[in-house]
Design a protein around this motif. Structure first.
Motif, PDB file in Angstrom:
ATOM      1  N   LEU A 225      -7.262   0.058  -0.303  1.00  0.00           N
ATOM      2  CA  LEU A 225      -6.907  -0.812  -1.420  1.00  0.00           C
ATOM      3  C   LEU A 225      -7.621  -2.152  -1.331  1.00  0.00           C
ATOM      4  O   LEU A 225      -8.064  -2.698  -2.352  1.00  0.00           O
ATOM      5  CB  LEU A 225      -5.390  -1.014  -1.462  1.00  0.00           C
ATOM      6  CG  LEU A 225      -4.576   0.145  -2.041  1.00  0.00           C
ATOM      7  CD1 LEU A 225      -3.086  -0.109  -1.872  1.00  0.00           C
ATOM      8  CD2 LEU A 225      -4.906   0.361  -3.518  1.00  0.00           C
TER       9      LEU A 225
ATOM     10  N   THR B 245      -4.205  -4.849 -10.023  1.00  0.00           N
ATOM     11  CA  THR B 245      -5.535  -4.822 -10.644  1.00  0.00           C
ATOM     12  C   THR B 245      -5.585  -5.767 -11.844  1.00  0.00           C
ATOM     13  O   THR B 245      -6.557  -6.517 -12.029  1.00  0.00           O
ATOM     14  CB  THR B 245      -5.888  -3.393 -11.064  1.00  0.00           C
ATOM     15  OG1 THR B 245      -5.910  -2.547  -9.909  1.00  0.00           O
ATOM     16  CG2 THR B 245      -7.255  -3.345 -11.737  1.00  0.00           C
TER      17      THR B 245
ATOM     18  N   TYR C 172      -9.782  -3.670  -4.224  1.00  0.00           N
ATOM     19  CA  TYR C 172      -9.447  -4.950  -4.864  1.00  0.00           C
ATOM     20  C   TYR C 172     -10.593  -5.961  -4.712  1.00  0.00           C
ATOM     21  O   TYR C 172     -10.911  -6.702  -5.644  1.00  0.00           O
ATOM     22  CB  TYR C 172      -8.160  -5.529  -4.272  1.00  0.00           C
ATOM     23  CG  TYR C 172      -6.907  -4.738  -4.578  1.00  0.00           C
ATOM     24  CD1 TYR C 172      -6.735  -4.085  -5.801  1.00  0.00           C
ATOM     25  CD2 TYR C 172      -5.865  -4.646  -3.640  1.00  0.00           C
ATOM     26  CE1 TYR C 172      -5.573  -3.371  -6.082  1.00  0.00           C
ATOM     27  CE2 TYR C 172      -4.701  -3.943  -3.906  1.00  0.00           C
ATOM     28  CZ  TYR C 172      -4.572  -3.292  -5.125  1.00  0.00           C
ATOM     29  OH  TYR C 172      -3.418  -2.591  -5.400  1.00  0.00           O
TER      30      TYR C 172
ATOM     31  N   VAL D 253      -0.453  -0.517  -8.186  1.00  0.00           N
ATOM     32  CA  VAL D 253      -1.891  -0.796  -8.099  1.00  0.00           C
ATOM     33  C   VAL D 253      -2.404  -1.313  -9.438  1.00  0.00           C
ATOM     34  O   VAL D 253      -3.224  -2.252  -9.495  1.00  0.00           O
ATOM     35  CB  VAL D 253      -2.660   0.467  -7.646  1.00  0.00           C
ATOM     36  CG1 VAL D 253      -4.174   0.236  -7.729  1.00  0.00           C
ATOM     37  CG2 VAL D 253      -2.253   0.863  -6.238  1.00  0.00           C
TER      38      VAL D 253
ATOM     39  N   SER E  34       0.827  -1.209   0.000  1.00  0.00           N
ATOM     40  CA  SER E  34       0.000   0.000   0.000  1.00  0.00           C
ATOM     41  C   SER E  34       0.861   1.259   0.000  1.00  0.00           C
ATOM     42  O   SER E  34       0.379   2.346   0.268  1.00  0.00           O
ATOM     43  CB  SER E  34      -0.930   0.006   1.216  1.00  0.00           C
ATOM     44  OG  SER E  34      -0.202  -0.060   2.426  1.00  0.00           O
TER      45      SER E  34
END
Length: 990
Positions: A101, A77, A105, A73, A66
């Motif tokens: 996050l 993803t 997600y 990210v 994070s």
């Protein structure tokens, strides 16, 4: 509701496991892998919604952070949306960022994601803003398994609050290798039962919060000196050894219902000798041993497949395929999610694993997701998140700190420090950069204490000025060791200057050391007179240490690992308060007339002492006499040296020289004889393996005690290490201590430790003349000191202090006094013109004993007169004192009687000549009875006990100051003999 065994499929758990050994263990099904009808329905429906690639991807866990920004990210993803990975393992970042996050997600994932974290000591291990709990080794030191449960509960609560379903904890490795670079203080210790007990309770704590615990690193990563992150460690142990030790905690974890076990990347030929096959990809390790023989029915997950222990052999997804073929259920951090799916499909086409086996593992993972609540949406609330995660950590940290702190040694009895005793105390924080909680708490507890900081950036050249200032201005020093590394590489990051400073302070003035951090670092300070293991270096632990130092906390911790021969597993002084025997009534001083002695006659002793000083026989002395258990004479005369600057006091401590032979070594031999551990007819070879093969092996203990074994009188060891100018050889001696030159011989003089072996070899190679009869020999008692150490497993100084001096309240008596007392309390001895080339003060006068490190069977003991009187009175009492028996009366009578037909000697003890005074000078006094026993010392000391007259006589002086043995006036003037004779005269003139 009826529970079904993993979807009710009887073959589900055994697929691919092969045949079990006849004595296979049958483990329970973990709670997180049991199913009811609702669970079965959810698992089946999700499974059917996935295609083959997506099913394989459910077994894959990928890395997530994070704190790495938008590109990272995007990558995660893509793996979620395109590759349909089954879960994420979060690493560094912050709690709110991770929560946001995770919410994102989960929202984009077709199948709920299994969120994991490697948080052995809580989320603070990975995330900022979260307070970490102590390492497992500290919890192990506390010995209280309820603390392990509480820690596990906190881990589980933190995970639940942050939407984490799996915590890769606890570490169930037995750390039996102190050089382990990767496990070390992550383990609960070196004892298998303690590791199992603590680990099982932590598992319960985690899983009671509906979080999956993971026992690691199967089959045991504790006995390695290689980091599997960097290479593949090799463990050369037999299967029987593994069964009896490494596998034990995992068996207990299985019985306790552990939901998941992590496979380590280890090469263990006893399990699988296939080249380049770590246990993580070994069918024999995963299926035959763990699932088959040990009957494990939970989820088996690999350790990180990106680690060099496996990645150096396999990559591109092949590592994942091999792991799955080996029997693992989940694949952690493969090199590529897409590549792993493709490699696994290739393995299926090759027939290495079937689709049925893969699908069964997918269903197992989906069932775990259901039982972890992933059948319903989970949205993490970020309000007050950090506060919630830290809600109970401080309280638990303090509780663990207070219960784990370990007092390993308190030889100088500094702990607990009193409000005004010692009067002048300093504290130095070694390795600290700021005025930390340790210094602040000490200052708040006792404002008169001066504080100092010695940083890791300071050089060895800065050590000497610091030591000299502390020695000159303070009576004692508290040493805190701070900010060092957790791993053994590079000496834990403790600089040579830091080690030198601590070691010199411990050797040169009364000190108490607190080591804040990994206890294995104590290996550099094993000769400390007083030392505390504190395990962590946080504010709470530092404050707990201060409470211990000042008597506000009774230590209960025990060392969870062996750190050096002096400090082994399970050691710890509990409690720190003095034992009851130390509260003994002080010796009573009465008027001589009450025990039938003439006080006027005793004044002749004053005249003899003053005459001794006036004629230069000795600069000062203390004389103590007891009759019928009461002190009738106790006076001090003169000064420490002829400058007359420092007067002798009743607290003055003298070098006893050969009085060591009876007050330390013979006392110990008597005790061991009492206990049946030593036979007088046994030989040196019976007790000292290194003597076998030499002509000293068959020498009887009885003859050695009597000085009639045929040994030479002494060996001038120091003469063999001198250069032409009389100074010590610089190849063998340094002016400062380090790991090689660690044996203190004198101020700024440290000998190479290995040279002691040469000294013992010189004794073994020395001439032996049994026909010579009685020859008084230091070598006899050097051997006997080693016999005591061999039988007891303790250094002579530790054994005699614990067995006699401490219980008798003899605070001043012991070896290496400068570790416990200021130099101002210790009488100096010789100003050596060669070898040490300095005025000896606080180090043993005898050069040989000094080269042995200040502790030897023939010399090295120091004491004041009153403490010696206690020891002698105990012998006079027949072995009892203060209601406690120390030695059997018959043993004392045996050792103190005449035991030779060719000398006046007792066993260890000296005695009067058998025809005392009839054909020459009387010894030790003309009127001494034949029952008298005692000893004299080269430095000008003596102790004598006459049971017939119930008399104890102690004489302490430093007649060798400053000229050494050349000054024989004390001997030629018969000072000691004449003073003792006055005592008899006073008894006869009532």
């Amino acid at each position: 509701m009826k529970q079904l065994l993993i979807l009710g499929l009887s073959g589900f758990m055994l697929a691919g496991s092969g045949s079990k050994p006849a004595l296979a263990q049958v483990g329970p099904v973990p709670k997180l892998l049991t199913a009811d009808a609702a669970a079965t329905h959810w698992v089946d429906s999700v499974f059917e919604s996935l295609n083959n690639d997506e099913r394989i991807a459910q077994l894959i866990m990928i890395r997530a952070h994070s704190n790495l920004g938008a590109d990272h990210v995007k990558k995660i993803t893509k793996d979620i949306e395109d590759n349909k990975v089954g879960g994420l393992i979060f690493f560094q970042g912050g709690p709110v960022r991770q929560a946001n996050l995770t919410n994102y997600y989960q929202s984009i994932s077709q199948t709920p994601l299994l969120i994991a974290i490697d948080g052995e000591w809580g989320l603070g291990m990975r995330l900022d803003s979260v307070i970490s709990l102590p390492r497992n080794l500290m919890i192990g030191a506390a010995q209280d398994s309820s603390l392990a449960y509480k820690a596990g509960k906190v881990l589980g609560q933190q995970c639940r609050r942050l939407g984490v379903h799996v915590d890769y904890a606890p570490d169930m490795d037995i750390n039996n290798n102190p050089n382990n670079p990767v496990i070390n203080d992550r383990s609960f210790g070196q004892d298998k039962t303690q590791v199992a007990r603590m680990g099982v309770e932590m598992i319960r704590g985690i899983q009671d919060q509906d979080v999956m615990a993971v026992a690691k690193h199967f089959p045991g990563h504790g006995d390695t000196d290689t980091d599997s992150h960097l290479d593949m460690p090799v463990i050369h142990k037999s299967r029987a050894q593994l069964d009896s030790l490494e596998l034990y905690p995992f068996r207990q974890a299985i019985n306790a219902g552990i939901a998941s076990i992590m496979m380590a990347h280890l090469y263990i030929p006893a399990i699988d000798s296939t080249p380049n096959t770590p246990t993580s990809i070994s069918h024999k390790a995963v299926v035959d041993l763990l699932k088959g023989e040990m009957g494990y029915k939970g989820i088996v997950i690999t350790d990180a497949l990106e680690m060099k222990g496996i990645a150096k052999f396999y990559t591109g997804g092949e590592e994942a395929a091999r792991s799955l073929v080996a029997g693992n259920d989940m694949l952690m951090l493969p090199s590529s999610a897409r590549g792993s799916v493709e490699a696994i499909k290739r393995a299926i086409r090759r027939g290495e694993i079937s689709w049925n086996e893969v699908n069964e593992r997918v269903k197992k993972v989906l069932l775990a997701k259901y039982n972890l609540g992933l059948n319903k949406p989970q949205v993490i609330e970020t309000a007050n998140l950090a506060a919630d995660l830290n809600a109970v950590t401080d309280t638990l940290i303090k509780e663990i700190g207070r219960q784990s702190i370990t007092l390993l040694k308190n030889d100088n009895q500094l702990i607990p420090f009193k409000q005004h005793t010692p009067a002048k105390v300093a504290v130095i924080a070694v390795g600290a950069d700021v005025n930390n909680a340790f210094l602040q708490s000490i200052k708040a507890t006792r404002p008169d204490i001066n504080t100092f900081i010695f940083t890791s950036r300071q050089s060895p050249a800065q050590v000497a000025p610091v030591v000299e200032r502390l020695k000159n201005e303070f009576q004692a020093v508290i040493i805190g060791v701070h900010n060092y590394g957790r791993r053994p590489g590079n000496n834990f990051g403790i600089s040579s200057a830091e080690r030198l400073l601590v070691q010199r302070l411990q050797q040169e003035m009364p000190s108490a050391t607190v080591v804040f951090g990994n206890p294995y670092a104590i290996q550099y300070f094993c000769d400390a007179p007083t030392i505390v293991a504190a395990y962590e270096d946080d504010d709470a632990t530092q404050k707990s240490a201060v409470q211990l130092l000042f008597g506000q906390l009774v230590p209960t911790g025990k060392l969870p690992v062996t750190v050096c021969p002096n400090f082994t597993y399970g050691m710890g002084i509990v409690p720190a308060t003095p034992p009851p025997a130390l509260a003994l009534q002080p010796l009573e001083e009465i008027a001589p007339a009450k025990v039938g002695m003439n006080a006027a006659t005793l004044t002749k002793i004053d005249i003899l002492a003053q005459d001794m000083i006036a004629k230069g026989a000795a600069p000062g002395c203390e004389i103590l006499a007891m009759k019928d258990g009461k002190i009738v004479y106790n006076k001090v005369f003169g000064h420490y040296d002829y400058s007359s600057n420092e007067p002798v006091t009743h607290s003055s401590i003298y070098d006893l020289a050969s009085v060591t032979k009876v007050c330390a070594t013979t006392m110990s031999v008597m005790k061991l004889y009492d206990e049946g551990k030593l036979s007088l007819d046994g030989t040196l070879g019976d007790y000292l393996p290194w003597v076998k093969g030499s002509n000293k092996a068959n020498l009887k203990i009885r003859d050695v005690l009597l000085h009639q074994a045929g040994l030479v009188s002494f060996i001038p060891f120091y003469q063999g290490v001198l250069m032409k100018n009389g100074a010590p050889d610089t190849a063998l001696f340094h002016s400062y201590a380090d790991s090689i030159y660690s044996r203190r011989v004198a101020e700024h003089l440290y000998m190479k430790d290995c040279y002691v072996d040469t000294m013992y070899q010189k004794i073994l190679e020395s001439s032996l003349k049994p026909q010579q009869g009685y020859v008084y020999s230091d070598n006899d008692f050097i051997f006997l000191g080693k016999v005591v150490e061999s039988i007891t497993g303790q250094k002579l100084n530790h054994y005699v202090r614990e067995t006699f001096y401490e219980p008798l309240g003899m605070n001043s008596t012991g070896f290496k006094p400068r570790e416990r007392f200021p130099l101002s309390q210790i009488a100096p001895t010789e100003s050596e013109r060669s070898f040490r080339m300095q005025w000896i003060r606080g180090d043993v006068h005898d050069p040989g004993a000094a080269m042995f490190g200040g502790v030897a069977g023939h010399a090295g003991l120091f004491s004041n007169a009153e403490d010696l009187a206690v020891l002698m009175q105990m012998l006079l009492n027949g072995g009892t004192y203060g209601g406690q028996r120390f030695i059997k009366e018959e043993t004392i009578k045996l050792f103190t009687a005449y035991n030779s037909n060719i000398s006046r000697r007792g066993l260890g003890f000296d005695k009067p000549e058998k025809n005392n005074g009839k054909h020459g000078e009387a010894y030790p006094a003309k009127s001494a009875s034949s029952l008298t026993f005692g000893h004299t010392g080269f430095t000008g000391t003596c102790i004598w006990v006459d049971p017939q007259s119930k008399l104890v006589f102690i004489f302490l002086s430093n007649r060798v100051c400053p000229a050494g043995g050349d000054n024989k006036k004390l001997i030629t003037m018969h000072v000691r003999e004449n003073i003792m004779e006055v005592l008899y005269e006073a008894m006869n003139q009532k």
